[in-house]
Design an enzyme around this catalytic site. Structure first.
Site, PDB file in Angstrom:
ATOM      1  N   ASP A 125     -34.179  -3.930   1.801  1.00  0.00           N
ATOM      2  CA  ASP A 125     -35.231  -5.179   1.884  1.00  0.00           C
ATOM      3  C   ASP A 125     -34.743  -6.214   0.936  1.00  0.00           C
ATOM      4  OD1 ASP A 125     -37.644  -6.780   2.325  1.00  0.00           O
ATOM      5  OD2 ASP A 125     -38.369  -5.068   3.506  1.00  0.00           O
ATOM      6  N   HIS A 158     -41.393  -9.750   0.063  1.00  0.00           N
ATOM      7  CA  HIS A 158     -41.230  -9.129   1.502  1.00  0.00           C
ATOM      8  C   HIS A 158     -41.055  -7.516   0.912  1.00  0.00           C
ATOM      9  CE1 HIS A 158     -39.598  -7.376   5.094  1.00  0.00           C
ATOM     10  NE2 HIS A 158     -40.166  -8.444   5.958  1.00  0.00           N
ATOM     11  N   SER A 484     -42.317  -6.129  10.608  1.00  0.00           N
ATOM     12  CA  SER A 484     -41.955  -5.830   9.288  1.00  0.00           C
ATOM     13  C   SER A 484     -43.012  -4.997   8.630  1.00  0.00           C
ATOM     14  CB  SER A 484     -41.602  -6.948   8.142  1.00  0.00           C
ATOM     15  OG  SER A 484     -40.577  -7.488   8.458  1.00  0.00           O
TER      16      SER A 484
END
Ligand SMILES: *[C@@H]1O[C@H](CO)[C@@H](O)[C@H](O)[C@H]1NC(C)=O
Ligand SMILES: *[C@@H]1O[C@H](CO)[C@@H](O)[C@H](O)[C@H]1NC(C)=O
Ligand SMILES: *[C@@H]1O[C@H](CO)[C@@H](O)[C@H](O)[C@H]1NC(C)=O
Ligand SMILES: *[C@@H]1O[C@H](CO)[C@@H](O)[C@H](O)[C@H]1NC(C)=O
Length: 701
Positions: A125, A158, A484
């Protein structure tokens, strides 16, 4: 123009994989001894390749990344030892109530914490943050995509968000500026995270993703979570398929997000059958932001607005009326950047048609806030965090607001701080990508669904909460939506199952999650194409009763039947010997894999429906058990299970059966016919969707 084009070719980065072991003596001449380069490659090309090399993969599989010119690529591709050469492409990034909603216990009594705490989840990620228990973090920047300092720190947020969903420790009183208050926790809070930073501001390159997989597998992670995607490709040029196959071979299940390009069909991504492909569902909470007009009318918009109004009412104007007359080629009614007059916007709330990003524009011009109207089919149910007071309403409500603005001399409005409301759930979010898939037609994707709408989870304080540099809010929690966010929920559920069954194969864990999932009833008819087997139920998945297991060899024979040959399969398997596919006939009217769901995709409605699914289940429930088949068949299709009773006398005993699906030719057009198979003894129910999809319409993607 030509300069640009040449520059592009020079920058073309390639990934080449070589068959291991076929030139043992020659291996040493390769790049740094790790990557094999056959001596047979002519010396000019070899020199070029050596100079151009960026990275050697070699910890878990063989290959290298290099910058090459097209003719060099051609020469390299022609070499016997080179399996596949493909261009590097960019992929994109695709989170406290969600675990309570799934009925997942917070107390350690019903957990196997001892095993769980030894479990490592590898996350590929945007980097790490201290909010997540981490055992390690590494970064990969092969394409020099990084703009800031090189480190595994999460400058995006994220990666922090996704990893805390999987394994964040419980934090009491977590909220986003008072919104979504509760205890935030990961699904497998004792598990540890190994973060591989492979995504930078510009995206996630194939080269970095592969490096992340290579490293994570070598580090011995137990599960891998990748909330990244791009257009589906043939497996031998798809880094997600390649990386996850190598992981699967080592007993590691990879879970991937299915993409955010719904509700259009044929949009599902990360479809390899050894991947757990996750769709995004809602939880039972909605973020509503009230927009009230001076005439007393009020509208419930969707957004996350952390700002409380200071006054009762503010002046209101529409983008159309606030247009900058010098910029009339821009769309002022949509409040496009640069289209509005600063002095007309300043101190006012602005009504904008259309969606997204106008909050930054209004903020820059000194506006008080905005109400945007849109009927986006993709983002219809998402509440986005606004950088300035704002909300979104339907275009029908937007028209009413516009009419009010036009009808009065001093239009006024106020935007409240967001409040949470209960809603019926789960449903599949509009943005969640839909099947059917186009790579292996008869494998149903997505596999299952997990929460991915408006999820509160930990965040990095490096970026602002909206990513807008003018936004001064930096927080340890944030609310995001996407597949996600669904992917790490599924990974945590898999970790939870694995903590009770450490020796189960990736396919067995996946089967347990799929056959115990709750089939989703969806307003539209595409339930299975949007949610696969349904919403995950981690607690049930620990006791599935039966599992549909798949060995590495079964995957290989499946690939042969799909038309892959020994050479391309070697890319996935990395084995010394090329697999001989000639004894495996192409699969007609069957899927060729012991998959926990059953799917027939016919691209020609001129033929009648006829398929046989061969399946073998392994008993993991009670030692002695009798399972009976219960079938539901869609109209016009007959489904028969032979035999329809399975008797087990031992644990790990296997029993085979077949599912025969027959039906007449269907009329022209697209038809989706869904049924199901449920094996049940007195204690378990093992469910599989059966889906027949027929179309004679050209596929547009
Ligand atoms: C301006 O944007 C709105 C909202 O996206 C759209 O409906 C409208 O057609 C656009 N107008 C022009 C002139 O392009
Ligand atoms: C409001 O007035 C503007 C400017 O005259 C016009 O473009 C718009 O269509 C009007 N809105 C409605 C709902 O009538
Ligand atoms: C194997 O498949 C690849 C990709 O389709 C093809 O380029 C190659 O020629 C095939 N090899 C053989 C030996 O058939
Ligand atoms: C592959 O198997 C077929 C039949 O099983 C055999 O005829 C053929 O020689 C084998 N090919 C190789 C390269 O071993």
């Amino acid at each position: 123009m030509s300069r640009v084009s040449v520059a592009f070719l020079l920058e073309l980065c390639l990934f080449a994989t070589l068959v291991q072991g076929s030139h043992d003596d020659e291996r040493k001449v390769g790049f740094g001894g790790r990557c094999i380069m056959s001596m047979k490659i002519d010396s000019e090309i070899e020199d070029k390749a050596r100079q151009a090399k960026i990275y050697s993969y070699g910890k878990s599989f063989n290959g290298f990344a290099a910058r090459l010119l097209p003719h060099e690529v051609q020469k390299l591709s022609d070499e016997d030892t080179v399996v596949s050469v493909f261009a590097n492409t960019k992929r994109k990034l695709h989170t406290t109530r969600s675990w309570d909603f799934l009925g997942m216990p917070e107390t350690s009594r019903s957990r196997n914490s001892k095993v769980e705490s030894n479990m490592i989840v590898g996350v590929l990620d945007t980097g790490k943050n201290t909010a997540v228990k981490l055992i390690g973090a590494k970064y990969f920047n092969l394409e020099n995509a990084a703009t800031g300092p090189l480190s595994p720190a999460d400058d995006d947020g994220h990666g922090t968000h996704t990893s805390s969903i999987a394994a964040g420790v419980a934090v009491k009183g977590a909220s986003f500026y008072g919104i979504a208050k509760g205890t935030a926790r990961g699904g497998a809070p004792s598990a540890r995270i190994a973060m591989y930073k492979v995504c930078w501001e510009s995206g996630c390159s194939d080269m970095d993703l592969l490096a992340g997989f290579d490293e994570a597998i070598a580090d011995g992670v137990d599960l891998i979570s990748v909330s990244v995607g791009g257009p589906s490709k043939e497996f031998f040029s798809d880094p997600m398929a390649i990386g996850s196959f190598h992981a699967m071979k080592r007993g590691i299940l990879t879970s991937c997000s299915g993409g955010n390009d719904g509700p259009t069909d044929y949009t599902i991504e990360n479809v390899a059958p050894w991947i757990l492909t996750v769709a995004a569902s809602s939880i039972d909470r909605q973020f509503q932001t009230e927009f009230k007009l001076g005439n007393g009318e009020s509208y419930n918009g969707l957004s996350i607005n952390t700002f409380s109004p200071r006054k009762q009412m503010y002046p209101l104007i529409s983008g159309t009326l606030a247009a900058d007359s010098h910029q009339n080629y821009l769309n002022a009614s949509a409040c496009d950047y640069g289209s509005l007059s600063k002095h007309k916007v300043k101190g006012r709330v602005v009504y904008c048609e259309g969606y997204f990003g106008q909050d930054d524009t209004i903020k820059q011009l000194g506006g008080i806030g905005l109400v945007a109207s849109a009927d986006s089919s993709t983002y219809a149910d998402v509440a986005f965090v606004m950088s300035t007071p704002g909300t979104t309403v339907s275009s029908k409500d937007g028209e009413k607001i516009d009419r009010y603005i036009n009808s009065t001399k001093n239009p006024r409005a106020v935007i409240s701080k967001t409040r949470t409301a209960k809603m019926n759930a789960p449903f599949i979010t509009a943005f969640s990508s839909r099947g059917p898939q186009q790579i292996t037609l008869n494998i149903l994707k997505p596999d299952l669904a997990a929460p991915g709408l408006d999820i509160l989870a930990a965040y990095s304080k490096l970026p602002s909460v909206t990513g807008d540099p003018l936004d001064k809010r930096h927080a340890t929690f944030n609310i995001l939506s996407g597949t996600s966010m669904a992917c790490p929920h599924a990974v945590a559920a898999a970790a939870y199952v694995k903590s009770f069954h450490p020796n189960w194969s990736p396919a067995a864990i996946k089967s347990a999650l799929m056959t115990t999932a709750m089939p989703m009833k969806i307003k539209d008819q595409f339930a299975e194409l949007s949610s696969g087997s349904g919403q995950i139920n981690p607690v049930k998945a620990v006791h599935p009763g039966l599992v549909y297991d798949i060995t590495v060899r079964s995957y290989i024979s499946f690939l042969c039947k799909e038309g892959y040959n020994g050479t391309t399969i070697a890319l996935l398997t990395g084995g010394k010997k090329k697999f001989n596919c000639s004894s495996f006939k192409p699969a007609h009217g069957t899927d060729g894999l012991n998959y926990p769901s059953m799917h027939l995709q016919l691209t020609d409605t001129g033929t009648s429906i006829s398929a046989v699914f061969y399946r073998t289940v392994t008993n993991v429930g009670s030692k002695k058990a009798v399972y009976k088949a219960k079938v539901t068949a869609p109209k016009g299709v007959s489904i028969r299970v032979v035999p329809d009773t399975l008797k087990f006398n031992n644990l790990h005993e296997k029993q085979s059966f077949k599912v025969i699906v027959k039906g007449d030719r269907v009329k022209k057009g697209t038809h989706i016919m869904s049924g199901s198979l449920e094996w049940s003894d007195s204690r378990h129910s093992v469910k599989s969707p059966i889906l027949v999809f027929t179309t004679d319409e050209p596929i547009i993607t």
